[in-house]
Scaffold this active site. Structure first.
Site, short mmCIF file in Angstrom:
data_model
loop_
_atom_site.label_atom_id
_atom_site.label_comp_id
_atom_site.label_asym_id
_atom_site.label_seq_id
_atom_site.Cartn_x
_atom_site.Cartn_y
_atom_site.Cartn_z
N ARG A 47 0.84 -1.20 0.00
CA ARG A 47 0.00 0.00 0.00
C ARG A 47 0.88 1.25 0.00
O ARG A 47 0.58 2.23 -0.63
CB ARG A 47 -0.87 -0.04 1.25
CG ARG A 47 -2.16 0.71 1.18
CD ARG A 47 -2.99 0.40 2.40
NE ARG A 47 -2.15 -0.06 3.51
CZ ARG A 47 -2.60 -0.56 4.64
NH1 ARG A 47 -3.90 -0.67 4.82
NH2 ARG A 47 -1.79 -0.95 5.60
N LYS A 106 -7.31 -16.26 6.73
CA LYS A 106 -8.39 -17.09 7.33
C LYS A 106 -9.76 -16.45 7.15
O LYS A 106 -10.74 -17.13 6.90
CB LYS A 106 -8.10 -17.33 8.81
CG LYS A 106 -8.20 -16.07 9.67
CD LYS A 106 -7.21 -16.06 10.79
CE LYS A 106 -6.11 -15.09 10.47
NZ LYS A 106 -5.12 -14.87 11.47
N GLY A 135 -0.96 -20.59 12.37
CA GLY A 135 0.38 -20.17 11.97
C GLY A 135 1.27 -21.27 11.46
O GLY A 135 1.00 -21.90 10.44
N ILE A 137 1.88 -24.20 12.61
CA ILE A 137 1.56 -25.60 12.92
C ILE A 137 1.00 -26.30 11.70
O ILE A 137 -0.02 -25.88 11.14
CB ILE A 137 0.52 -25.69 14.07
CG1 ILE A 137 0.99 -24.87 15.28
CG2 ILE A 137 0.27 -27.14 14.46
CD1 ILE A 137 -0.03 -24.79 16.40
N GLY A 188 2.51 -6.60 22.94
CA GLY A 188 2.34 -6.79 21.49
C GLY A 188 1.59 -8.06 21.11
O GLY A 188 1.51 -8.41 19.94
N ASP A 202 -11.83 -14.42 15.06
CA ASP A 202 -10.66 -15.06 14.45
C ASP A 202 -10.72 -16.58 14.63
O ASP A 202 -10.55 -17.34 13.68
CB ASP A 202 -9.40 -14.47 15.11
CG ASP A 202 -8.13 -15.16 14.67
OD1 ASP A 202 -7.60 -14.78 13.62
OD2 ASP A 202 -7.68 -16.09 15.37
N LYS A 206 -11.24 -19.86 11.86
CA LYS A 206 -10.37 -21.05 11.81
C LYS A 206 -11.19 -22.33 12.03
O LYS A 206 -10.93 -23.36 11.39
CB LYS A 206 -9.27 -20.93 12.86
CG LYS A 206 -8.28 -19.80 12.52
CD LYS A 206 -7.42 -19.43 13.71
CE LYS A 206 -6.44 -18.34 13.36
NZ LYS A 206 -5.77 -17.77 14.54
N GLY A 305 2.85 -14.84 14.23
CA GLY A 305 4.19 -14.26 14.15
C GLY A 305 4.70 -14.35 12.73
O GLY A 305 4.32 -15.25 11.98
N1 NAP Z 1 0.65 -11.72 11.56
C1 NAP Z 1 0.45 -12.99 11.90
O1 NAP Z 1 1.00 -13.47 12.90
C2 NAP Z 1 -0.42 -13.88 11.06
C3 NAP Z 1 -0.58 -15.21 11.41
C4 NAP Z 1 -1.38 -16.06 10.61
C5 NAP Z 1 -2.01 -15.52 9.50
N2 NAP Z 1 -1.85 -14.20 9.20
C6 NAP Z 1 -2.55 -13.69 8.03
O2 NAP Z 1 -1.59 -13.19 7.11
C7 NAP Z 1 -2.14 -12.10 6.38
C8 NAP Z 1 -1.21 -10.91 6.51
O3 NAP Z 1 -1.08 -10.55 7.86
P1 NAP Z 1 0.07 -9.53 8.34
O4 NAP Z 1 0.07 -9.62 9.83
O5 NAP Z 1 1.33 -9.75 7.60
O6 NAP Z 1 -0.58 -8.13 7.92
P2 NAP Z 1 0.14 -6.71 7.84
O7 NAP Z 1 1.39 -6.70 8.63
O8 NAP Z 1 -0.89 -5.69 8.12
O9 NAP Z 1 0.57 -6.60 6.29
C9 NAP Z 1 -0.35 -6.39 5.28
C10 NAP Z 1 0.41 -6.04 4.01
O10 NAP Z 1 -0.51 -5.87 2.96
C11 NAP Z 1 -0.24 -4.63 2.30
N3 NAP Z 1 -1.49 -4.12 1.76
C12 NAP Z 1 -2.60 -3.73 2.44
N4 NAP Z 1 -3.57 -3.36 1.59
C13 NAP Z 1 -3.05 -3.52 0.35
C14 NAP Z 1 -3.56 -3.31 -0.94
N5 NAP Z 1 -4.78 -2.84 -1.16
N6 NAP Z 1 -2.76 -3.59 -2.00
C15 NAP Z 1 -1.51 -4.07 -1.80
N7 NAP Z 1 -0.98 -4.30 -0.60
C16 NAP Z 1 -1.74 -4.02 0.46
C17 NAP Z 1 0.36 -3.75 3.32
O11 NAP Z 1 1.12 -2.73 2.70
P3 NAP Z 1 2.01 -1.68 3.54
O12 NAP Z 1 3.20 -2.47 4.04
O13 NAP Z 1 2.40 -0.68 2.54
O14 NAP Z 1 1.14 -1.19 4.64
C18 NAP Z 1 1.21 -4.74 4.11
O15 NAP Z 1 2.47 -4.90 3.49
C19 NAP Z 1 -3.55 -11.89 6.96
O16 NAP Z 1 -4.49 -12.59 6.19
C20 NAP Z 1 -3.45 -12.52 8.34
O17 NAP Z 1 -4.70 -12.97 8.82
C21 NAP Z 1 -1.07 -13.38 9.95
#
Ligand code: NAP
Length: 429
Positions: A47, A106, A135, A137, A188, A202, A206, A305
């Site tokens: 973004r 998810k 995650g 697992i 955090g 959430d 799942k 994570g």
């Molecule tokens: N974090 C976890 O521990 C975790 C665990 C399991 C599953 N997940 C899943 O993994 C996915 C990502 O999670 P995350 O924690 O990595 O999220 P995040 O840190 O918020 O990252 C989202 C990314 O998407 C980009 N983005 C947002 N809107 C966009 C758009 N319209 N076009 C292009 N890029 C866009 C953002 O860009 P910018 O960098 O420019 O803001 C950012 O790089 C989610 O579905 C989440 O449920 C996450």
């Protein structure tokens, strides 16, 4: 080994995406050897393009995710943006333009999994999403592939690290919900707006995904009964301890005893301290799977994570790339069983009910009669009296949620019952 690389488009480069990119670079040689061809990061959609992203060639960064997935030369799109849109449209566009997809989303899979699988199948492409549940697992692949010859009867798990951290804090320190949440936020583990976690949205997503795969049946998010954990109190933990239990937010997917239907639910529940899930501490996740031939299996590890989640994404990426090289696709949606998904009323379990009652003779008999009238058999009763008021803790034998609901409604109408302080299901026995 093929020298021409497989091209990967990374949609999102946040917590998970940045780790996917890092591991793709640092483990490039191993990944190439395992796949049978090198993988190349062909573009990264974000973004905010001006943000400095360590290890990412700025020339690869774009804000035009649609153009990236439409390029036509992309082999695999990795979607780690999250949310419903634009992720959904980007994934379907990716299929239309020849790519397979790996996603960690998810929310999207729980809501639109059937449509996305249909789109993948229509274009003869893969849709993999190991990272969407718990995650790092391995869970989706074991359920889909390792247990494909068995019959899964129950999936019982802690699938949200934030709420497990909060409940574990409450248990180990005697803290109240708000105090434990504040600590989770400071460390955090909880987001500024913790609603998705603490209200169990959430975990419900799942549960829908797990139930669908475990029972070869489409289970929609709306089919999942959901109860958050904001009402759990220090007093509930004290009661749980007296029973030799602790409290966990559980996702429970079950086949009915007659095998003719399934249920999926997420709610706080007491579980015995002797149950393996009781020892899952902090932000860890664990899922207990019970099946006909294998018996009981437990999967344990970090449920979130950047790096742990990226591990699951990379595992999918390797599998999808291998399929691609073989001109094949992996297992798609399996919903052939099409079992009816029953509501919460059909669930049969035990209950721990805490009542505030008048401290006078005959109350216990009155309360016991109400349980008997609704066909709910009492296992134990504990009474504590003070100043004309008393608290009565009733633990039942197994009964349907519908019967319990009727019992509680009738109890509330008794003059001698001042209030129902808490109702908690007892699981894992
Ligand atoms: N974090 C976890 O521990 C975790 C665990 C399991 C599953 N997940 C899943 O993994 C996915 C990502 O999670 P995350 O924690 O990595 O999220 P995040 O840190 O918020 O990252 C989202 C990314 O998407 C980009 N983005 C947002 N809107 C966009 C758009 N319209 N076009 C292009 N890029 C866009 C953002 O860009 P910018 O960098 O420019 O803001 C950012 O790089 C989610 O579905 C989440 O449920 C996450």
């Amino acid at each position: 080994m093929r020298t021409r690389p497989l091209k990967v488009a990374l949609l999102g480069c946040g917590v998970v995406g940045s780790e996917v990119a890092r591991i793709m670079t640092t483990h490039a040689a191993d990944l190439a050897a395992r796949i049978g061809a090198p993988v190349e990061l062909a573009g990264v959609a974000v973004r905010r393009p001006s943000k400095v992203r360590e290890g990412i060639d700025p020339a690869l960064v774009t804000t035009d995710a649609t153009a990236l997935v439409k390029r036509g030369d992309i082999d695999v799109v990795v979607e780690v943006i999250g949310g419903i849109e634009p992720a959904r449209t980007l994934i379907t566009t990716a299929f239309e333009h020849g790519a397979s997809v790996v996603s960690a989303n998810k929310a999207l899979l729980a809501q639109d999994g059937a449509d996305l699988h249909a789109a993948a199948e229509a274009h003869n492409k893969d849709l993999y999403y190991e990272a969407a549940v718990a995650g790092a697992i391995p869970l989706i692949r074991p359920l889909r592939e390792s247990l494909a010859g068995d019959k899964v009867n129950r999936v019982l798990g802690i699938v949200n690290g934030t709420t497990n951290f909060i409940l574990d804090k409450m248990d180990s320190t005697g803290a109240g919900y708000q105090e434990a949440l504040d600590e989770a936020t400071a460390l955090g583990y909880a987001e500024a707006d913790p609603t998705a976690d603490v209200e169990a949205f959430d975990a419900a997503a799942k549960a829908a995904i797990l139930a669908g795969i475990a029972f070869h049946t489409r289970v929609r998010l709306d089919d999942v009964y959901r109860e958050g954990m904001t009402e759990v109190t220090a007093a509930d933990f004290a009661s749980a301890r007296e029973m030799g239990c602790t409290i966990k937010l559980l996702a429970i997917c079950e086949r009915a005893e007659d095998g003719g239907s399934v249920t999926a639910r997420v709610h706080p529940a007491m579980i015995p301290l002797t149950h393996p899930l009781a020892s899952v501490r902090g932000a860890y996740n664990a899922v207990f799977v019970e099946s006909d031939a294998s018996g009981q299996l437990m999967f344990y590890g970090p449920g979130a994570g950047g790096a742990p989640t990226a591990s699951a994404v990379l595992g999918d990426l390797v599998a999808v790339c291998r399929n691609r090289l073989n001109g094949a696709t992996g297992p798609g949606e399996s919903s052939y069983a099409a079992l009816p998904v029953s509501g919460m009323g059909a669930v049969v379990t035990r209950y721990h009910i805490s009542l505030d009652v008048a401290d006078k003779p005959g109350v216990l008999a009155q309360v016991a009669t109400v349980f008997a009238e609704h066909g709910v058999s009492i296992d134990t009763v504990r009474q504590q009296g003070k100043d004309g008021e008393a608290s009565l803790v009733v633990v039942t034998h197994r009964a349907s949620d519908a019967a319990l609901g009727g019992t509680v409604e009738a109890l509330r109408k008794l003059d001698t019952v001042r209030g129902v302080a808490s109702i908690m299901r007892v699981e894992g026995e």
